[in-house]
Design an enzyme around this catalytic site. Structure first.
Site, PDB file in Angstrom:
ATOM      1  N   HIS A 479       0.835  -1.207   0.000  1.00 30.04           N
ATOM      2  CA  HIS A 479       0.000   0.000   0.000  1.00 30.04           C
ATOM      3  C   HIS A 479       0.869   1.256   0.000  1.00 30.04           C
ATOM      4  CE1 HIS A 479      -3.671   2.349   1.210  1.00 30.04           C
ATOM      5  NE2 HIS A 479      -2.715   3.170   1.663  1.00 30.04           N
ATOM      6  N   GLU A 480       1.771   1.335   0.957  1.00 26.12           N
ATOM      7  CA  GLU A 480       2.616   2.530   1.048  1.00 26.12           C
ATOM      8  C   GLU A 480       3.571   2.627  -0.133  1.00 26.12           C
ATOM      9  OE1 GLU A 480       1.658   4.674   3.006  1.00 26.12           O
ATOM     10  OE2 GLU A 480       0.386   3.405   4.259  1.00 26.12           O
ATOM     11  N   HIS A 483       1.890   4.410  -2.909  1.00 25.64           N
ATOM     12  CA  HIS A 483       2.004   5.864  -2.747  1.00 25.64           C
ATOM     13  C   HIS A 483       3.382   6.337  -3.224  1.00 25.64           C
ATOM     14  CE1 HIS A 483      -1.707   6.838  -0.775  1.00 25.64           C
ATOM     15  NE2 HIS A 483      -1.480   6.100   0.296  1.00 25.64           N
ATOM     16  N   HIS A 486       3.722   6.734  -6.862  1.00 29.75           N
ATOM     17  CA  HIS A 486       3.047   7.966  -7.279  1.00 29.75           C
ATOM     18  C   HIS A 486       4.013   9.144  -7.155  1.00 29.75           C
ATOM     19  CE1 HIS A 486      -1.225  10.007  -7.169  1.00 29.75           C
ATOM     20  NE2 HIS A 486      -0.558  10.276  -8.271  1.00 29.75           N
TER      21      HIS A 486
END
Length: 695
Positions: A479-480, A483, A486
């Site tokens: 999940h992280e 990020h 991104h």
């Protein structure tokens, strides 16, 4: 002594000059606490100097001389205030101490006052407003920057009367201080609690990994026995495996009553005041509620759309959650005990074992941290061709932190990636991605690459074993890492539009998208090997993982929905809020609960709900479920074309990951997907049968 004095006199604050480190990374080893304050004040001075230069420019206001800094002769090649702020506020979350906390208390009102001075500067706003009405032909990105700049000033009070501007200043300064105090209280309370066990019989049911970690925690405190804390790698196994119901209750109540006690860390009045301050701010700016103010810059756009999403999810998932609850009750057998919150994890584990013969401890040996790192990095390589290289010459702020250079498919330098894996005293709980430097193209045309950081609280190594993760922790890492991609793939001209600088209900798409890989055999087979034998994760275990993917999925969904309802209940208030926080909370999320009447009256989520009180998600917690609709829809394309399909991945990178906030997020999504998302893919993934509706 004289020589020492000369050395001290010659020392230059590290923030004031090029760092002289690999990729100009932060020289954590050279920065002192005193450097922060000096750099903050100098950064404010430079900001003010630049503003004076801008507003006193005799030339007609233009995009170039007002919105961006186009002064080729300017010696300051970076924004000092942003430079020091990025480091300081990241350390407050990841590696704080009493000195840093005290400095934060001192600097917060000064920084908030400065921000208000900028946004409420009449002359500066007049130039911006002129450019907004009269400008040259702009690129789409320039237009977005201009619109954001103008709207940012308006939303910060630029159109208010002088009297209302003064009111707004006071409100924002108070809210800023209270948010900081909320976070500091929460950290202190969470770290203050320990469960100290000296009787080994009270460890019954706990796996070896939990026992070893607890013994090490006791040893670090120079105590005998075992220490359990509220950090998730300690708390979660205890609540899942311990047969000691009284101790489970003690742990649960400790975690769910933090910041409610009669001491200096009580957050109840802080939460009330924050809710009221934000409502008053919104009212001053012409909005009925704070939610109306926030949602103007969200994909959801209106309060009714948020409630529609949450209500649709309740309609779809609650019937399934009721069945899940009934199954859980059966696991208690003929016991006369009522199922309490501290029983749910314990019996859910038993049910999972009964239905799927699977538990987290079976999987831990295959998820040794270094192999998981290789697997996650390998996934990025398969999708996007990027590679990671550990660089021990890059300074870090704690020995736990690893720093990597990231290289693109063609071998060119892409980013610096920091990874901070384990819990410790000065670190907030949870997991997050942040940046020490954002991506942008400077005035000389150089593409300044980002320095991103992922901070987590994963299981620590023990004296006997390396760090062995749960599948849930692998998901957190993915999940992280989503990020961070991104951030790392950011390729925009302006830093304020790059990377994760997007609307809150879009920012979770790249992160939640990556979680999908955690149950895919093609991914797991690339790294999941037993840390002792080297044997791959058996196909049978992978099959059980996939079969159990939706175990208690409806219960988990309603939990997230309940948090979204609580958030919206606070920030749709139209009148001053002075109710009882605990009772308000219970009522706010009641419709998402199966048995709302059986809620514990002495627990409280609000006082520890950092997302909506101090973390930027106020009136935005629904974003996780909104983005889940997007991520399921997006991953369905990969499932159809191949989960490692590089052409699809390149489209995802080009249309979403690299674009930041340069365009409306729905336009970016449609460019990748070819259409707007529907809830269909999410319901299908979760095994929920229902007539589908548009998200």
């Amino acid at each position: 002594m004289d020589e020492q004095k000369k050395v001290i006199e010659k020392r230059i604050n590290p923030f004031f000059e090029p760092y002289g480190t690999p990729h100009d990374t932060v020289p954590f080893d050279r920065i002192t606490t005193a450097d922060f304050e000096e750099a903050f004040m100098e950064g404010i001075r430079r900001d003010n100097e630049q503003i004076e230069r801008t507003i006193n420019n005799p030339a007609k206001p233009t995009f170039d001389n007002t919105i961006i800094d186009a002064d080729e002769d300017k010696e300051d090649y970076y924004d000092l205030l942003s430079r020091v702020s990025n480091v300081f506020f990241n350390l407050i979350s990841a590696e704080t101490n009493d000195d840093i906390d005290a400095l934060a208390q001192k600097m917060q009102p000064i920084l908030t006052q400065h921000a208000n001075d900028v946004r409420l500067n009449k002359k500066l706003f007049e130039r911006i407003r002129y450019v907004h009405r009269h400008h040259r032909k702009l690129t789409a990105e320039e237009k977005m920057l201009l619109d954001n700049c103008y709207d940012g000033f308006v939303r910060s009070g630029a159109l208010l009367s002088d009297e209302d501007k003064d009111k707004l200043r006071k409100l924002t300064e108070e809210a800023s201080m209270l948010s900081l105090q909320f976070s500091q209280n929460l950290l202190k309370e969470n770290k203050a609690f320990t469960l100290h066990i000296t009787d080994e019989a009270q460890l019954d049911g706990l796996p070896d990994t939990a026992r070893e970690a607890a013994r090490m925690a006791a040893k670090e405190r120079e105590l005998d026995g075992w220490i359990f804390t509220l950090d998730m790698p300690s708390y979660s196994p205890f609540m899942t495996y311990s047969t000691q119901r009284d101790l489970r209750r003690q742990m649960y109540m400790a975690r769910n009553t933090v910041c409610t006690h009669d001491n200096g860390e009580n957050n109840i009045d802080i939460c009330k005041r924050l809710v009221n301050l934000r409502r008053e701010i919104a009212n001053l700016l012409g909005y009925k509620t704070y939610a109306d103010y926030v949602l103007k810059h969200r994909m959801a756009s209106k309060v009714k759309n948020v409630y529609k999403l949450l209500d649709d999810l309740i309609d779809a998932y609650k019937p399934v959650a009721i069945k899940e609850r009934q199954e859980l009750k059966k696991m208690m057998g003929k016991s006369k005990e009522v199922m309490e919150p501290w029983d749910q994890g314990f019996y859910a584990h038993k049910l999972q074992m009964k239905k799927y013969n699977l538990d987290q401890e079976m999987l831990r040996p295959y998820f040794e941290l270094s192999r998981v790192i290789d697997g996650v990095f390998g996934l990025a390589n398969k999708l996007y061709g990027i590679t990671f290289k550990l660089n021990k010459d890059i300074p870090v702020y704690h020995p736990d932190v690893k720093a990597y250079e990231v290289f693109d498919r063609d071998g060119s330098y892409l980013a610096v990636f920091y990874a901070d894996f384990h819990p410790r005293k000065g670190k907030q709980g949870g997991a997050w991605m942040t940046e020490f430097q954002g991506q942008y193209i400077d005035r000389k045309g150089v593409n300044v690459r980002p320095h991103v950081s992922v901070v987590m609280n994963l299981t620590k190594p023990t004296e006997q074993k390396p760090a062995l993760l749960t599948l849930g922790e692998v998901e957190t890492f993915l999940h992280e890492f989503g990020h961070s991609l991104h951030g790392m793939f950011a390729n925009t001209r302006f830093e304020s539009l790059s990377g994760t600088n997007v609307w809150w209900d879009f920012v979770e798409l790249p992160s939640q998208f990556m979680e999908n890989y955690s149950v895919e055999k093609e991914f797991l087979s690339t790294f999941a090997y037993h840390y002792q034998t080297g044997e791959p994760l058996p196909d049978e275990l992978i099959r059980r993982i996939r079969r159990s993917r939706n175990f208690m999925v409806a219960t988990g969904c309603l939990r997230q929905v309940s948090f979204g309802l609580l958030d919206m209940a606070y920030y749709t208030q139209r009148k001053p809020f002075d109710g009882d926080i605990v009772s308000f909370e219970k009522k706010a999320w009641a419709k998402a609960l199966i048995n709302p009447r059986k809620q514990k009256t002495d627990t409280c989520m609000t006082v520890q709900f950092s997302h909506i009180m101090a973390g930027g998600y106020a009136a935005g917690y629904y974003s996780y479920k909104w983005a889940e609709v997007l991520d399921a829809d997006a991953f369905s394309v990969f499932k159809r074309k191949g989960i490692f399909n590089q052409q699809t991945a390149q489209s995802f990178r080009d249309n979403i990951l690299s674009k930041g906030g340069t365009e409306h997020p729905m336009e970016l999504y449609k460019r990748f997907r070819g259409q707007e998302p529907t809830i269909n893919a999410l319901l299908k993934r979760n095994g929920i049968k229902r007539e589908t509706k548009k998200a």
